[in-house]
Design a protein around this motif. Structure first.
Motif, PDB file in Angstrom:
ATOM      1  N   LEU A 138       0.848  -1.249   0.154  1.00  0.00           N
ATOM      2  CA  LEU A 138       0.127  -0.219  -0.026  1.00  0.00           C
ATOM      3  C   LEU A 138       0.884   1.210  -0.110  1.00  0.00           C
ATOM      4  CD1 LEU A 138      -2.941   1.046   0.047  1.00  0.00           C
ATOM      5  CD2 LEU A 138      -3.002   0.958   2.543  1.00  0.00           C
ATOM      6  N   THR A 139       2.060   1.240   0.672  1.00  0.00           N
ATOM      7  CA  THR A 139       2.978   2.430   0.730  1.00  0.00           C
ATOM      8  C   THR A 139       3.338   2.676  -0.606  1.00  0.00           C
ATOM      9  OG1 THR A 139       3.450   1.904   2.867  1.00  0.00           O
ATOM     10  CG2 THR A 139       4.995   3.264   1.780  1.00  0.00           C
ATOM     11  N   VAL A 142       0.707   4.193  -2.900  1.00  0.00           N
ATOM     12  CA  VAL A 142       0.443   5.674  -2.725  1.00  0.00           C
ATOM     13  C   VAL A 142       1.709   6.311  -3.089  1.00  0.00           C
ATOM     14  CG1 VAL A 142       0.058   7.381  -0.867  1.00  0.00           C
ATOM     15  CG2 VAL A 142      -1.023   5.098  -0.575  1.00  0.00           C
ATOM     16  N   ALA A 143       2.884   5.997  -2.652  1.00  0.00           N
ATOM     17  CA  ALA A 143       4.122   6.705  -3.398  1.00  0.00           C
ATOM     18  C   ALA A 143       4.173   6.902  -4.793  1.00  0.00           C
ATOM     19  CB  ALA A 143       5.317   5.900  -2.772  1.00  0.00           C
ATOM     20  N   GLU A 144       3.946   5.867  -5.690  1.00  0.00           N
ATOM     21  CA  GLU A 144       3.835   5.813  -7.033  1.00  0.00           C
ATOM     22  C   GLU A 144       2.758   6.794  -7.435  1.00  0.00           C
ATOM     23  OE1 GLU A 144       2.855   2.924 -10.779  1.00  0.00           O
ATOM     24  OE2 GLU A 144       3.993   1.978  -9.030  1.00  0.00           O
ATOM     25  N   ALA A 145       1.575   6.621  -7.098  1.00  0.00           N
ATOM     26  CA  ALA A 145       0.435   7.728  -7.159  1.00  0.00           C
ATOM     27  C   ALA A 145       0.833   9.235  -7.090  1.00  0.00           C
ATOM     28  CB  ALA A 145      -0.855   7.330  -6.501  1.00  0.00           C
ATOM     29  N   GLU A 146       1.627   9.227  -5.873  1.00  0.00           N
ATOM     30  CA  GLU A 146       1.907  10.825  -5.406  1.00  0.00           C
ATOM     31  C   GLU A 146       3.234  10.863  -6.149  1.00  0.00           C
ATOM     32  OE1 GLU A 146      -0.096  12.778  -3.407  1.00  0.00           O
ATOM     33  OE2 GLU A 146      -1.441  11.277  -3.250  1.00  0.00           O
ATOM     34  N   HIS A 147       3.847  10.350  -7.022  1.00  0.00           N
ATOM     35  CA  HIS A 147       5.169  10.514  -7.770  1.00  0.00           C
ATOM     36  C   HIS A 147       6.158  10.803  -6.635  1.00  0.00           C
ATOM     37  CE1 HIS A 147       2.886  10.413 -11.458  1.00  0.00           C
ATOM     38  NE2 HIS A 147       2.025  11.433 -10.933  1.00  0.00           N
ATOM     39  N   ASP A 152       9.236   6.773   1.121  1.00  0.00           N
ATOM     40  CA  ASP A 152       8.707   8.106   1.314  1.00  0.00           C
ATOM     41  C   ASP A 152       7.965   7.885   2.699  1.00  0.00           C
ATOM     42  OD1 ASP A 152       8.071  10.952   0.856  1.00  0.00           O
ATOM     43  OD2 ASP A 152       6.227  10.198   1.488  1.00  0.00           O
ATOM     44  N   ARG A 153       8.445   8.451   3.863  1.00  0.00           N
ATOM     45  CA  ARG A 153       7.845   8.278   5.097  1.00  0.00           C
ATOM     46  C   ARG A 153       6.437   8.694   5.187  1.00  0.00           C
ATOM     47  NH1 ARG A 153      10.682  12.079   9.453  1.00  0.00           N
ATOM     48  NH2 ARG A 153      10.218  13.935   8.323  1.00  0.00           N
ATOM     49  N   VAL A 158       0.758   7.059   5.957  1.00  0.00           N
ATOM     50  CA  VAL A 158      -0.629   7.059   5.201  1.00  0.00           C
ATOM     51  C   VAL A 158      -0.992   5.740   5.221  1.00  0.00           C
ATOM     52  CG1 VAL A 158      -1.967   7.238   3.091  1.00  0.00           C
ATOM     53  CG2 VAL A 158      -0.460   9.345   3.926  1.00  0.00           C
ATOM     54  N   ALA A 159       0.001   4.890   4.677  1.00  0.00           N
ATOM     55  CA  ALA A 159      -0.698   3.453   4.708  1.00  0.00           C
ATOM     56  C   ALA A 159      -1.031   2.785   6.077  1.00  0.00           C
ATOM     57  CB  ALA A 159       0.410   2.563   3.955  1.00  0.00           C
ATOM     58  N   ALA A 160       0.034   3.018   6.983  1.00  0.00           N
ATOM     59  CA  ALA A 160      -0.387   2.347   8.244  1.00  0.00           C
ATOM     60  C   ALA A 160      -1.623   2.990   8.949  1.00  0.00           C
ATOM     61  CB  ALA A 160       1.173   3.053   9.084  1.00  0.00           C
ATOM     62  N   PHE A 161      -1.561   4.258   8.967  1.00  0.00           N
ATOM     63  CA  PHE A 161      -2.892   4.859   9.546  1.00  0.00           C
ATOM     64  C   PHE A 161      -3.999   4.352   8.959  1.00  0.00           C
ATOM     65  CE2 PHE A 161      -0.013   8.751  11.113  1.00  0.00           C
ATOM     66  CZ  PHE A 161       0.303   7.949  11.912  1.00  0.00           C
ATOM     67  N   ALA A 162      -3.945   4.357   7.338  1.00  0.00           N
ATOM     68  CA  ALA A 162      -5.360   3.803   6.807  1.00  0.00           C
ATOM     69  C   ALA A 162      -5.591   2.481   7.361  1.00  0.00           C
ATOM     70  CB  ALA A 162      -5.158   3.959   5.462  1.00  0.00           C
TER      71      ALA A 162
END
Length: 193
Positions: A138-139, A142-147, A152-153, A158-162
């Protein structure tokens, strides 16, 4: 000339039917008698399979309760990679987890299932671990989608909290608003960071 595809399809259908029969038998026994009072051997007998067959499909007693794990990671990643244009990765993940939580809470037998999970520390831990093992995938999504870089911490948080939000929502009286609250905190944290 016949191809082998129907044979493979039949074999896979048979495996899926066996897996479902075992999982259904286990859940039925656990709900009727209590998780700690049912043995793996009793589940095998109820499902009319050998103990070896049961262990081939379900290596631990906890996995008998959580049979839906196979496609979870793919659906989490797809929620981000297949999101509609103009939708942020976090918004897409929010919508996906909210739908999952609401659907799970509305399913027949959901309340009895949650009571079962909450009644055993081993099940609670297994469920938590089951969700959190998808954190790396998931990390990365998200990182790929956010470029951003894959390590990236912010994306990792985000992945952990989600995933933690989903875990909390599963045991909430109102999963939908719990997911909304969790993602409001995630968004607030991202803006503050």
């Amino acid at each position: 000339m016949a191809t082998q595809e129907p044979l493979v399809g039949r074999r896979e259908r048979k495996k899926a039917a066996t897996r479902k029969a075992i999982a259904d038998a286990a859940l039925r026994l656990f709900l009727e008698h209590g998780y700690d009072k049912v043995t793996m051997r009793e589940v095998a007998e109820e499902a009319d399979v050998s103990a070896t067959t049961l262990l081939n499909y379900f290596p631990t007693k906890e996995t008998l309760v959580f049979d839906h794990d196979a496609d979870v990671q793919a659906s989490l990643v797809a929620a981000i990679t297949d999101r509609p244009a103009g939708t942020s990765a976090v918004t897409a993940l929010h919508q996906h987890l909210k739908e999952r939580a609401v659907h799970a809470s509305a399913a027949p037998g959901a309340t009895r299932f949650r009571v079962l999970v909450q009644s055993e520390a081993a099940l609670t831990k297994h469920e938590r671990d089951m969700w959190l093992r998808h954190q790396d995938a998931l990390t990365a999504a998200v990182a790929e989608a956010e470029h951003l870089p894959s390590d990236d911490r912010t994306c990792r948080l985000v992945a952990a909290f989600a995933l933690q939000t989903l875990i909390v929502a599963m045991d909430s009286d109102d999963p939908s608003s719990t997911i909304d609250l969790g993602f409001a905190l995630i968004e607030h944290g991202r803006r503050a960071g």
